[in-house]
Scaffold this active site. Structure first.
Site, PDB file in Angstrom:
ATOM      1  N   ALA A  83       0.868  -1.177   0.000  1.00  0.00           N
ATOM      2  CA  ALA A  83       0.000   0.000   0.000  1.00  0.00           C
ATOM      3  C   ALA A  83       0.903   1.224   0.000  1.00  0.00           C
ATOM      4  O   ALA A  83       2.048   1.163   0.459  1.00  0.00           O
ATOM      5  CB  ALA A  83      -0.884  -0.019   1.238  1.00  0.00           C
ATOM      6  N   GLY A 129       0.619  -5.147   0.703  1.00  0.00           N
ATOM      7  CA  GLY A 129      -0.521  -5.241  -0.210  1.00  0.00           C
ATOM      8  C   GLY A 129      -0.168  -5.897  -1.538  1.00  0.00           C
ATOM      9  O   GLY A 129      -1.050  -6.415  -2.221  1.00  0.00           O
ATOM     10  N   GLU A 132      -0.328  -9.509  -0.850  1.00  0.00           N
ATOM     11  CA  GLU A 132      -1.759  -9.793  -0.691  1.00  0.00           C
ATOM     12  C   GLU A 132      -2.493  -9.787  -2.035  1.00  0.00           C
ATOM     13  O   GLU A 132      -3.399 -10.597  -2.258  1.00  0.00           O
ATOM     14  CB  GLU A 132      -2.384  -8.770   0.272  1.00  0.00           C
ATOM     15  CG  GLU A 132      -1.891  -8.987   1.699  1.00  0.00           C
ATOM     16  CD  GLU A 132      -2.233  -7.824   2.623  1.00  0.00           C
ATOM     17  OE1 GLU A 132      -1.799  -6.684   2.317  1.00  0.00           O
ATOM     18  OE2 GLU A 132      -2.927  -8.039   3.618  1.00  0.00           O
ATOM     19  N   GLU A 152       4.347  -5.274   7.412  1.00  0.00           N
ATOM     20  CA  GLU A 152       3.521  -4.278   8.110  1.00  0.00           C
ATOM     21  C   GLU A 152       3.973  -4.040   9.540  1.00  0.00           C
ATOM     22  O   GLU A 152       3.825  -2.936  10.067  1.00  0.00           O
ATOM     23  CB  GLU A 152       2.045  -4.698   8.097  1.00  0.00           C
ATOM     24  CG  GLU A 152       1.374  -4.582   6.738  1.00  0.00           C
ATOM     25  CD  GLU A 152       1.565  -5.795   5.835  1.00  0.00           C
ATOM     26  OE1 GLU A 152       2.340  -6.709   6.211  1.00  0.00           O
ATOM     27  OE2 GLU A 152       0.956  -5.821   4.757  1.00  0.00           O
TER      28      GLU A 152
HETATM   29  N1  COA Z   1       4.575   3.241  -0.471  1.00  0.00           N
HETATM   30  C1  COA Z   1       4.967   4.420  -0.994  1.00  0.00           C
HETATM   31  N2  COA Z   1       6.128   4.582  -1.658  1.00  0.00           N
HETATM   32  C2  COA Z   1       6.902   3.506  -1.822  1.00  0.00           C
HETATM   33  C3  COA Z   1       6.559   2.250  -1.301  1.00  0.00           C
HETATM   34  C4  COA Z   1       5.325   2.134  -0.603  1.00  0.00           C
HETATM   35  N3  COA Z   1       4.900   0.977  -0.105  1.00  0.00           N
HETATM   36  N4  COA Z   1       7.557   1.371  -1.595  1.00  0.00           N
HETATM   37  C5  COA Z   1       8.468   2.072  -2.281  1.00  0.00           C
HETATM   38  N5  COA Z   1       8.090   3.347  -2.414  1.00  0.00           N
HETATM   39  C6  COA Z   1       8.797   4.443  -3.092  1.00  0.00           C
HETATM   40  C7  COA Z   1       9.963   4.965  -2.270  1.00  0.00           C
HETATM   41  O1  COA Z   1       9.515   5.894  -1.307  1.00  0.00           O
HETATM   42  C8  COA Z   1      10.812   5.588  -3.352  1.00  0.00           C
HETATM   43  O2  COA Z   1      10.258   6.830  -3.721  1.00  0.00           O
HETATM   44  P1  COA Z   1      11.199   8.116  -3.947  1.00  0.00           P
HETATM   45  O3  COA Z   1      12.131   7.728  -5.067  1.00  0.00           O
HETATM   46  O4  COA Z   1      10.255   9.210  -4.321  1.00  0.00           O
HETATM   47  O5  COA Z   1      11.926   8.323  -2.664  1.00  0.00           O
HETATM   48  C9  COA Z   1      10.625   4.643  -4.523  1.00  0.00           C
HETATM   49  O6  COA Z   1       9.409   3.937  -4.273  1.00  0.00           O
HETATM   50  C10 COA Z   1      11.739   3.620  -4.667  1.00  0.00           C
HETATM   51  O7  COA Z   1      11.855   2.924  -3.429  1.00  0.00           O
HETATM   52  P2  COA Z   1      13.242   2.781  -2.616  1.00  0.00           P
HETATM   53  O8  COA Z   1      12.903   2.552  -1.187  1.00  0.00           O
HETATM   54  O9  COA Z   1      14.148   3.919  -2.943  1.00  0.00           O
HETATM   55  O10 COA Z   1      13.821   1.451  -3.280  1.00  0.00           O
HETATM   56  P3  COA Z   1      14.840   0.418  -2.607  1.00  0.00           P
HETATM   57  O11 COA Z   1      15.268  -0.484  -3.711  1.00  0.00           O
HETATM   58  O12 COA Z   1      15.875   1.125  -1.838  1.00  0.00           O
HETATM   59  O13 COA Z   1      13.951  -0.411  -1.578  1.00  0.00           O
HETATM   60  C11 COA Z   1      12.005  -1.644  -0.840  1.00  0.00           C
HETATM   61  C12 COA Z   1      12.910  -1.239  -2.026  1.00  0.00           C
HETATM   62  C13 COA Z   1      10.812  -2.388  -1.450  1.00  0.00           C
HETATM   63  C14 COA Z   1      12.778  -2.579   0.097  1.00  0.00           C
HETATM   64  C15 COA Z   1      11.537  -0.373  -0.090  1.00  0.00           C
HETATM   65  O14 COA Z   1      11.024   0.565  -1.029  1.00  0.00           O
HETATM   66  C16 COA Z   1      10.461  -0.631   0.933  1.00  0.00           C
HETATM   67  O15 COA Z   1      10.745  -1.139   1.992  1.00  0.00           O
HETATM   68  N6  COA Z   1       9.215  -0.250   0.623  1.00  0.00           N
HETATM   69  C17 COA Z   1       8.107  -0.350   1.534  1.00  0.00           C
HETATM   70  C18 COA Z   1       7.601  -1.772   1.615  1.00  0.00           C
HETATM   71  C19 COA Z   1       6.496  -1.899   2.639  1.00  0.00           C
HETATM   72  O16 COA Z   1       6.664  -1.680   3.818  1.00  0.00           O
HETATM   73  N7  COA Z   1       5.317  -2.283   2.157  1.00  0.00           N
HETATM   74  C20 COA Z   1       4.173  -2.529   2.984  1.00  0.00           C
HETATM   75  C21 COA Z   1       3.346  -1.314   3.135  1.00  0.00           C
HETATM   76  S1  COA Z   1       1.947  -1.667   4.178  1.00  0.00           S
END
Ligand code: COA
Length: 277
Positions: A83, A129, A132, A152
């Site tokens: 999400a 999500g 999911e 989460e």
């Molecule tokens: N919601 C909003 N933005 C998200 C996102 C999410 N769930 N997952 C990634 N993004 C965005 C980042 O903020 C970043 O945006 P920016 O370039 O404007 O800063 C962009 O996507 C790229 O992500 P980044 O974190 O720089 O990539 P990474 O390769 O370093 O890391 C992940 C990848 C997937 C490990 C990391 O993005 C992450 O942990 N995301 C969240 C996952 C999460 O907790 N999901 C469950 C949500 S309930």
């Protein structure tokens, strides 16, 4: 109705369908492909994506030209990274529950209960999500780049789009508990071993392999496929009426033109031609 251009994981000769802002949809040989298209945000599910996914699923359900669907993510890195966390800061308890309910009712449960097969082609991160969404699909094919997780707890939350229920159904209680408590990611090979995905391919082979499976299913009798989905979902939910429902469905299908065609074609040693009737 506007038409979108081809982009994302599209191929020559795909027919683009309705224009959306955050997803791409194409229809080719009765196979509808939905590509979540926010690669700069790793295809995170914001309100617009949820609302457009809901419309696209309605299209799958209502459009007689569509026989099956694939859901995938744009870009090489992510299926869906969860999400959209940037929308979380404005939420209170009521808003959070409403977000989960809207998603469950308009997208996740609708996919799960869709009478046409919906297959996830997981091309990268499938987190929160995203995991999911893949689990709401009827089954999953993954590329070697796929990573699955329910992170989460890192945000002080629990899964809200069905993760606690569907992950437990798919991988069993112990593995589901560990994934959801640690928030850790598993790779594609582990997901295969856990039974979370049915097959792992190279990145290049993901869409062709998923398409080949969908094409095989499209050759079967649609009413029978719809019953397989309904009855298997009953089993997954532990519905005590499952065996009774199966006997009724088995009987009811004998009254379909397709069941007559299936038996006749077998006896005449030819390929059946099913009409969904
Ligand atoms: N919601 C909003 N933005 C998200 C996102 C999410 N769930 N997952 C990634 N993004 C965005 C980042 O903020 C970043 O945006 P920016 O370039 O404007 O800063 C962009 O996507 C790229 O992500 P980044 O974190 O720089 O990539 P990474 O390769 O370093 O890391 C992940 C990848 C997937 C490990 C990391 O993005 C992450 O942990 N995301 C969240 C996952 C999460 O907790 N999901 C469950 C949500 S309930």
């Amino acid at each position: 109705m506007q038409l979108s251009g081809t982009a994302g994981n599209s191929y020559a000769s795909l027919i683009p369908t309705v224009m959306y802002q955050t997803i791409l949809t194409t229809l080719h040989d009765r196979l509808f492909t939905i590509t979540i298209n926010r690669p700069d945000k790793l295809n995170a599910l914001n309100k617009t994506v949820i609302s457009e996914l809901s419309e696209a699923i309605n299209e799958v359900i209502d459009n007689k030209l569509i026989g099956a669907a694939i859901i995938t993510g744009a870009g090489p890195k992510s299926f869906v990274a969860g999400a959209d966390i940037s929308e979380f800061t404005a939420l209170d308890g009521q808003g959070g529950e409403a977000l989960a309910r809207r998603g469950q009712e308009t997208v996740f449960s609708k996919i799960e209960n869709c009478s046409k097969p919906v297959i996830a082609a997981v091309n990268g991160f499938a987190l929160g999500g995203g995991c999911e969404l893949a689990m709401a699909c009827h089954f999953r094919i993954a590329s070697e780049q796929a990573r699955f997780g329910q992170p989460e707890v890192n945000l002080g939350l629990v899964p809200g789009y069905g993760g606690t229920q569907r992950l437990t159904q798919l991988v069993g209680k112990g593995r589901a508990m560990e994934m959801m408590m640690t928030g850790g990611l598993i790779d594609a090979a582990t997901a295969l071993r856990y039974g979370l995905v049915n097959q792992v391919t190279t990145a290049e082979a993901l869409i062709p392999a998923t398409t080949a499976i969908a094409a095989a299913i499209l050759g079967k009798a649609p009413l029978a496929i719809a019953e397989v989905i309904r009855l298997t979902n009953m089993a997954a939910l532990g519905d005590p009426g499952g065996l009774e429902a199966e006997m009724k469905a088995f009987g009811a299908l004998f009254d379909s033109a397709d069941a007559k065609e299936g038996a006749t074609a077998f006896l005449e040693k030819r390929k059946p031609s099913f009409k969904g009737e």
